[in-house]
Design a protein around this motif. Structure first.
Motif, mmCIF file in Angstrom:
data_model
loop_
_atom_site.group_PDB
_atom_site.id
_atom_site.type_symbol
_atom_site.label_atom_id
_atom_site.label_comp_id
_atom_site.label_asym_id
_atom_site.label_seq_id
_atom_site.Cartn_x
_atom_site.Cartn_y
_atom_site.Cartn_z
ATOM 1 N N PRO A 1 -9.731 -4.098 -4.450
ATOM 2 C CA PRO A 1 -9.829 -3.980 -2.701
ATOM 3 C C PRO A 1 -8.644 -3.423 -2.168
ATOM 4 O O PRO A 1 -8.658 -2.861 -0.809
ATOM 5 N N LEU A 2 -7.640 -2.706 -3.090
ATOM 6 C CA LEU A 2 -6.480 -2.005 -2.165
ATOM 7 C C LEU A 2 -7.269 -0.359 -2.036
ATOM 8 O O LEU A 2 -6.647 0.220 -1.141
ATOM 9 N N THR A 3 -7.912 -0.105 -2.929
ATOM 10 C CA THR A 3 -8.619 1.063 -3.086
ATOM 11 C C THR A 3 -9.934 1.221 -2.645
ATOM 12 O O THR A 3 -10.286 2.230 -1.817
ATOM 13 N N PRO B 1 -12.086 -3.513 0.816
ATOM 14 C CA PRO B 1 -11.017 -4.266 0.887
ATOM 15 C C PRO B 1 -11.412 -6.028 1.168
ATOM 16 O O PRO B 1 -10.505 -6.662 1.007
ATOM 17 N N PRO C 1 -6.457 -6.054 -6.887
ATOM 18 C CA PRO C 1 -5.824 -5.082 -5.980
ATOM 19 C C PRO C 1 -4.576 -4.238 -6.773
ATOM 20 O O PRO C 1 -3.885 -4.697 -7.658
ATOM 21 N N GLY C 2 -4.644 -2.840 -6.590
ATOM 22 C CA GLY C 2 -3.791 -2.147 -7.388
ATOM 23 C C GLY C 2 -4.241 -1.628 -8.709
ATOM 24 O O GLY C 2 -3.666 -0.828 -9.482
ATOM 25 N N ASP D 1 -4.352 2.140 -9.122
ATOM 26 C CA ASP D 1 -3.072 2.737 -9.425
ATOM 27 C C ASP D 1 -2.472 2.508 -10.671
ATOM 28 O O ASP D 1 -1.997 3.621 -11.283
#
Lengths: 265, 475
Positions: B284-286, B289, B296-297, B300
């Protein structure tokens, strides 16, 4: 020009945070007419988890809020040596293909207003002249006005309303340039403003691809192509890709954001 | 639909005369009582109900939970036939991985003009977030399902590649398990290659794809959207069989630059995540959402090289139907060889000449949506009414680039057991392929889907299809 930058972002929470992540795109890189010296990022209330280069070669950091914190502070500081390239950034680097910057995004999706704007400047001798005309037209039609738009405002909405900030100017120019067939990208960064050391937000502008010169920067809000007062930090298709800080947080509670930015010689 | 084209009967050359791979089975079958076999068949169904395989094989979205019928007559493939299929599949899967690396890096295939840029540029399956990512070991598609149809003794066509999240492997395993229990004597007479090693092979393959930062025994976990997902059974089944943790998004979080799962001893890093959550919901961060199914993350962590996501995000660009017709070029471009497995001839409706042909011959063609799946939104020309044809023609004219068209192939048949004995039905085949940095492992067999209705060509479980055990014979 030797620019000294200090950029402090502070988040205060009214209830303790138990799980939150923040993605930072706050580290300028050397190249394109700028050399970064002594860049530091100090973080309190959170811990850096990762550093990596994203798909647009932005230097990205992922922070995890310390459990139970009510305060996160990110303080970037450093010196950037810049040269005036009259806005010319030049050749395309990285694996992100140029055509990616021709695709519309949610923030740059064109509607009737953007189409009209693009039509108004369609008749130009070359891309550069066309983009200068576009930039000037946007400046005339969209008054710089803080507080009427936010980071999610689509270009079409800001154009129709006739006001916005640098971010809206950039989005409108990007959307119109793409309609005219030119790849365009969003830039977030810093600007030295004469007689104004303390700023309350970082700056944004755009770059348009021209076959003759490669990427060329346009700062609609200041009616200029970026010179040696500008520091490029992050880029992408729109604000969403280049946002200085992007966060996600579990739980309720209010967040209070404060930015203290100084750009000086 | 019914069709009268001559087609290959995989079991019989002519009535009562079996083909070589089926000889032993036929001998056995001739000595069996049909009523007894019908009873066995009912037992098999009861068994499936008991263990609870009631998910939809091909739909990733919410689908009605129901039992997919199982037919007890196996599909038999000879060692020679399989060897050729294996070579063809391996070549294709190598090409798919090379293509994915290229498309998210230098895009040489676009520069060379072998695949039109527009096909990628305007494609939602292309994931910008994957640009510049080199997944551990260079593997993008750890698990691939290649859907094949057969039209002649040596003619197999690839119907589609499944490079995102191919499902249905638990059927392959349970079908075999059931056959072994019901007809143990058959397996002593015939040299059927086992498929039961699949979960171990999957685990081995995933572990071999762990990121370089992992020094000990890699920790593998299966990420499921949860119990309400139509394929939850398969997620739980595979995790259990692999000896891996089954996790949901709420069990995962970022710690020390890794994605970690909650265990009774605190958080523990996951090295390889076999995720059964679609790209859009993965982070949901990328991405979306609003997603509650993702971590999330995680993108990354992935980009920083601290986790392996299987399959890699963005692999959908390789199995996109718009790209399908370019697969022979893609195979040739990256392997320097001609494609061993053929593609079904395909008209790209985005091309004016092709569109004209398709409109002129709509009643003879199968027309599919470029992004569709599960047999929905497609037109089977010969089975369609005049009215259906007219409606579809309008859709085609409105958005031609959204469609491809293919001839109706004379699909092979394998008999199923009916009240009156054996009766031929059309089949396809999905072999399961495991890719690791070390090897490409193809389980001998796969999932045979069968159209249970007489004459029907639609094998999708959502449209009245069933499954069969698939036997690949040893040398």
């Amino acid at each position: 020009m030797r620019l000294r930058i200090s950029h402090k972002t502070t988040y205060n929470y009214d209830t303790p945070v138990h799980y939150a992540l923040q993605q930072l795109r706050l580290r300028p890189r050397t190249g394109h007419g700028q050399t970064v010296h002594d860049w530091t990022t100090e973080i309190s209330g959170a811990t850096r988890q990762l550093s990596f280069e994203d798909q647009y070669t932005n230097q990205t950091d992922l922070l995890l809020a310390d459990d139970g914190t009510t305060h996160i502070e990110v303080h970037c500081e450093g010196i950037v040596e810049t040269t005036d390239t009259a806005g010319v950034i030049g050749r395309h680097k990285g694996f992100a293909p140029l055509w990616l910057f021709e695709n519309e995004t949610a923030r740059t999706k064109p509607g009737p207003e953007l189409r009209r704007l693009a039509r108004d400047v369609a008749n130009a001798d070359d891309t550069l002249a066309q983009m200068h005309a576009l930039s000037a037209t946007i400046y005339e039609q969209v008054t710089y006005d803080i507080g009427k738009t936010d980071s999610t405002t689509p270009a079409e909405t800001a154009l129709a309303a006739g006001h916005g900030v640098c971010q809206d100017h950039a989005h409108i120019m990007i959307a119109a340039a793409r309609l005219l067939g030119h790849p365009a990208r969003y830039i977030s960064g810093y600007l030295l403003m004469e007689g104004l050391v303390e700023q309350d937000a970082s700056h944004a502008w755009c770059e348009v691809w021209t076959d003759s010169l490669g990427w060329v920067g346009f700062d609609v809000s200041n009616r200029i192509c970026p010179d040696d007062r500008y520091v490029r930090v992050a880029t992408g298709r729109d604000y969403g890709d280049a946002a200085p800080i992007l966060g996600i947080r579990q739980g309720m509670g209010q967040e209070d954001l404060h930015v203290a930015l100084q750009v000086q010689q | 639909m019914t069709e009268s084209k001559p087609h290959l009967d995989e079991m019989f050359v002519s009535e009562g005369a079996p083909r070589a791979p089926y000889e032993l089975y036929h001998d056995w079958f001739s000595g069996e009582d049909i009523k007894h076999l019908r009873r066995k068949s009912a037992e098999a169904e009861a068994f499936f109900r008991r263990i609870g395989i009631t998910f939809n094989v091909y739909g990733q979205e919410d689908a009605d939970e129901r039992l997919i019928p199982f037919d007890i007559v196996p599909r038999v493939i000879s060692a020679r036939e399989w060897a050729r299929l294996e070579r063809g599949i391996e070549q294709r899967v190598r090409a798919i991985n090379a293509f994915l690396h290229d498309i998210y890096h230098r895009q040489e295939i676009l520069r060379a003009g072998r695949v039109p840029k527009e096909l990628i540029a305007g494609n939602e399956a292309f994931l910008p977030e994957m640009i510049g990512v080199s997944p551990p070991g260079g593997v993008y598609t750890h698990i691939v399902g290649v859907d094949l149809v057969r039209t002649g003794p040596d003619e197999f066509f690839v119907l589609e590649d499944n490079a995102r999240t191919p499902s249905g492997v638990s059927y392959m395993l349970e079908n075999r398990e059931t056959m072994l229990q019901m007809f143990p004597e058959l397996f002593t007479n015939m040299k059927v290659r086992p498929v039961s090693d699949y979960p171990r092979a999957l685990r081995r393959s995933l572990a071999a794809s762990a990121p370089p930062c992992v020094t000990g025994k890699p920790e593998v976990a299966v990420l499921t959207p949860g119990i309400h997902n139509s394929a939850y059974f398969e997620h739980a089944f595979l995790a259990d069989q692999m000896g891996a943790e089954l996790v949901e998004s709420t069990d995962l979080r970022i710690t020390d630059g890794r994605v970690s799962m909650r265990t009774t001893q605190g958080y523990k890093p996951v090295d390889v995540l076999y995720r059964r959550v679609d790209d859009a919901y993965l982070d949901p961060l990328t991405f979306n959402p609003e997603s509650l199914l993702g971590v999330p993350g995680i993108m990354d962590v992935y980009r920083a090289g601290n986790i392996t996501i299987a399959n890699a995000p963005g692999t959908g660009i390789a199995d996109d139907k718009a790209l399908y017709s370019y697969m022979p070029d893609i195979v040739e471009f990256y392997t320097g060889e001609r494609a061993i497995l053929q593609n079904v001839p395909t008209w790209r409706c985005s091309e004016p000449d092709a569109l004209k042909y398709v409109l002129d011959n709509l009643a003879d063609l199968v027309v599919k949506e470029v992004h569709g799946s599960g047999g929905y939104g497609m037109l089977v020309g010969p089975a369609a009414s005049k009215r259906e044809l007219a409606t579809f023609e309008k859709k085609l004219r409105a958005r031609p680039a959204n469609y491809i068209a293919q001839p109706t192939l004379a699909l092979s048949t394998v008999p199923i057991l009916t009240q009156k004995g054996l009766a031929p039905r059309h089949v396809d085949l999905r072999p399961f392929v495991l890719v690791s940095p070390n090897e490409i492992n193809i389980t001998p067999g796969g999932l045979t889907r069968v159209a249970l209705k007489k004459g029907s060509l639609v094998v999708n479980s959502s449209q009245g299809g069933g499954t069969k055990d698939t036997w690949v014979l040893g040398e």
